[in-house]
Design a protein around this motif. Structure first.
Motif, short mmCIF file in Angstrom:
data_model
loop_
_atom_site.label_atom_id
_atom_site.label_comp_id
_atom_site.label_asym_id
_atom_site.label_seq_id
_atom_site.Cartn_x
_atom_site.Cartn_y
_atom_site.Cartn_z
N ASP A 147 0.83 -1.20 0.00
CA ASP A 147 0.00 0.00 0.00
C ASP A 147 0.87 1.26 0.00
O ASP A 147 1.43 1.60 -1.03
N GLU A 148 0.98 1.96 1.11
CA GLU A 148 1.80 3.16 1.20
C GLU A 148 2.64 3.08 2.47
O GLU A 148 2.43 2.22 3.32
N ALA A 149 3.58 4.01 2.59
CA ALA A 149 4.45 3.97 3.77
C ALA A 149 4.85 5.38 4.18
O ALA A 149 5.41 6.13 3.38
N LEU A 150 4.50 5.74 5.42
CA LEU A 150 4.99 6.96 6.05
C LEU A 150 4.73 8.21 5.22
O LEU A 150 5.60 9.05 4.99
N THR A 151 3.48 8.31 4.74
CA THR A 151 3.04 9.48 4.00
C THR A 151 2.20 10.38 4.91
O THR A 151 1.78 9.96 5.99
N PRO A 152 1.91 11.62 4.48
CA PRO A 152 1.04 12.48 5.28
C PRO A 152 -0.42 12.04 5.28
O PRO A 152 -1.23 12.63 5.98
N ASP A 153 -0.77 11.01 4.52
CA ASP A 153 -2.10 10.41 4.62
C ASP A 153 -2.15 9.34 5.69
O ASP A 153 -3.19 9.13 6.32
N SER A 154 -1.05 8.64 5.88
CA SER A 154 -1.03 7.52 6.82
C SER A 154 -0.31 7.85 8.12
O SER A 154 -0.19 6.99 9.00
N SER A 155 0.15 9.10 8.27
CA SER A 155 0.98 9.47 9.42
C SER A 155 0.63 10.86 9.92
O SER A 155 0.05 11.68 9.19
N ARG A 156 1.00 11.12 11.17
CA ARG A 156 0.97 12.48 11.70
C ARG A 156 2.41 12.98 11.77
O ARG A 156 3.25 12.39 12.46
N PHE A 157 2.67 14.07 11.06
CA PHE A 157 3.98 14.71 11.10
C PHE A 157 3.83 16.10 11.72
O PHE A 157 2.96 16.87 11.32
N TRP A 158 4.68 16.41 12.69
CA TRP A 158 4.67 17.72 13.30
C TRP A 158 6.00 18.43 13.06
O TRP A 158 7.06 17.79 12.99
N GLU A 159 5.94 19.74 12.98
CA GLU A 159 7.15 20.55 12.92
C GLU A 159 7.75 20.58 14.33
O GLU A 159 7.12 21.04 15.28
N ALA A 160 8.97 20.08 14.46
CA ALA A 160 9.56 19.91 15.79
C ALA A 160 9.69 21.23 16.54
O ALA A 160 9.51 21.27 17.76
N ASP A 161 10.00 22.31 15.83
CA ASP A 161 10.20 23.59 16.49
C ASP A 161 8.92 24.13 17.12
O ASP A 161 8.97 24.98 18.02
N THR A 162 7.75 23.65 16.65
CA THR A 162 6.49 24.15 17.19
C THR A 162 5.84 23.13 18.13
O THR A 162 4.77 23.40 18.68
N TYR A 163 6.50 21.99 18.32
CA TYR A 163 5.90 20.94 19.14
C TYR A 163 6.13 21.18 20.63
O TYR A 163 7.24 21.41 21.08
N THR A 164 5.03 21.14 21.39
CA THR A 164 5.09 21.06 22.85
C THR A 164 3.96 20.13 23.29
O THR A 164 2.90 20.10 22.66
N PRO A 165 4.14 19.38 24.35
CA PRO A 165 3.06 18.50 24.81
C PRO A 165 1.78 19.26 25.18
O PRO A 165 0.69 18.72 25.11
N GLU A 166 1.93 20.54 25.54
CA GLU A 166 0.77 21.30 25.99
C GLU A 166 0.12 22.12 24.87
O GLU A 166 -0.98 22.64 25.05
N GLY A 167 0.78 22.27 23.73
CA GLY A 167 0.29 23.19 22.71
C GLY A 167 -0.08 22.51 21.41
O GLY A 167 -0.17 21.29 21.30
N ASN A 168 -0.32 23.33 20.39
CA ASN A 168 -0.68 22.84 19.06
C ASN A 168 0.54 22.87 18.17
O ASN A 168 1.02 23.94 17.80
#
Length: 297
Positions: free
Chosen positions: A224-245
């Motif tokens: 099928d597919e592998a590690l695409t933005p349809d089958s995965s959640r990707f976040w921008e690391a610089d904006t990632y915090t456990p408490e935020g968006n």
């Protein structure tokens, strides 16, 4: 970063059509199975009427990238993703970049989901029961917090409607113990490999899902597919915090928009404005470039 390109909502090839999935059209050819990644968007298991330009190209080409990167972990179904090398579409410019010729395999009836962070339905499950997929977790975790270890949280693979979470014992019942253990081991190993590869690039892989099948030689392979933005959640690391968006590079952008509308998540899907369509295309193209180090063009 170009976002122009011809849009393909449905393909109509002079080949036997095996199935038209939520996103992919599947054909039978003398050389193998032909997957055509369309620009259809599916969210909450509902297909939208508005195509996302270049989406199919990103899904197809990014899958091909990951199939090559992960061959040391598990074999996969890809023969070629070079449209010029596929006789049925070699002379069709609108099919360029969105076609993969693959070996035939019998799919397992499960989605192999791996979660590294507490988000999405996993967060809802945790709030309700303190567990995810029947696996108990420490108390006091925050939304989007990194889990102590990646969790294998499989689901059914529904032809229509929603996939439903299942526990590992159900996977054993469906596919047998040996195959179930193999699917879990491979899935977690693939997740860890991709997560550790992406983090130094400034990308957080929150969760992803894989599909596997049995090839004609009896080998379990990635399909099928592998590690695409349809089958995965990707976040921008610089904006990632456990408490935020965290800024996302996947379908969450559309999910957030339609949830704000109060949509009941049942067909028909709401019409998407141009700014949401363009924003989705830009995110897909951007994550492709970030991961592969090349421009989509």
């Amino acid at each position: 970063m170009s976002v122009s390109g011809e849009t393909v909502y449905e393909s109509h090839l002079n080949l036997p059509l095996k199935a038209r999935g939520k996103v992919r059209d599947i054909y039978d050819t003398p050389e193998g199975i032909l997957l055509v990644a369309s620009d259809r968007l599916s969210a909450f298991d509902v297909v939208f009427g508005d195509p996302i330009p270049r989406k199919g190209e990103v899904l197809n080409r990014l899958s091909a990238y990951w199939f090559e990167q992960t061959r040391h972990i598990v074999s996969n179904h890809l023969i070629t993703s070079d449209s010029k090398a596929i006789p049925a579409v070699a002379a069709m410019p609108d099919m360029k970049g969105r076609c993969s010729l693959c070996v035939k395999a019998k799919p397992f009836p499960v989605e192999c989901v791996v979660r590294g962070y507490l988000e999405g339905s996993a967060w809802n499950d945790y709030l309700a029961s303190g567990a995810v997929g029947g696996i108990s977790l420490p108390t006091g975790l925050s939304r989007r917090e990194r889990l102590p270890a990646p969790l294998f949280t499989p689901s059914t693979k529904a032809e229509e409607g929603h996939d439903e979470p299942i526990d590992f014992e159900t996977v054993v019942t469906l596919v047998g113990e040996d195959a179930a253990l193999r699917l879990r081991t491979i899935s977690v190993e693939l997740f860890k490999f991709a997560h550790d590869k992406l983090l130094p690039m400034g990308i957080v892989l929150s969760d992803t899902k894989f599909e596997f099948g049995i090839a004609e030689n009896g080998e379990i392979i990635l399909i099928d597919e592998a590690l695409t933005p349809d089958s995965s959640r990707f976040w921008e690391a610089d904006t990632y915090t456990p408490e935020g968006n965290a800024r996302s590079f996947d379908k969450q952008y559309v999910r957030d928009y339609v949830e704000q509308l109060g949509w009941n998540k049942k067909p028909p899907a709401p019409k998407l404005p141009a700014e949401i369509i363009n924003g989705m295309t830009k995110r897909y193209v951007e994550i492709y470039s970030l991961i592969t180090g090349t421009e989509l063009d």
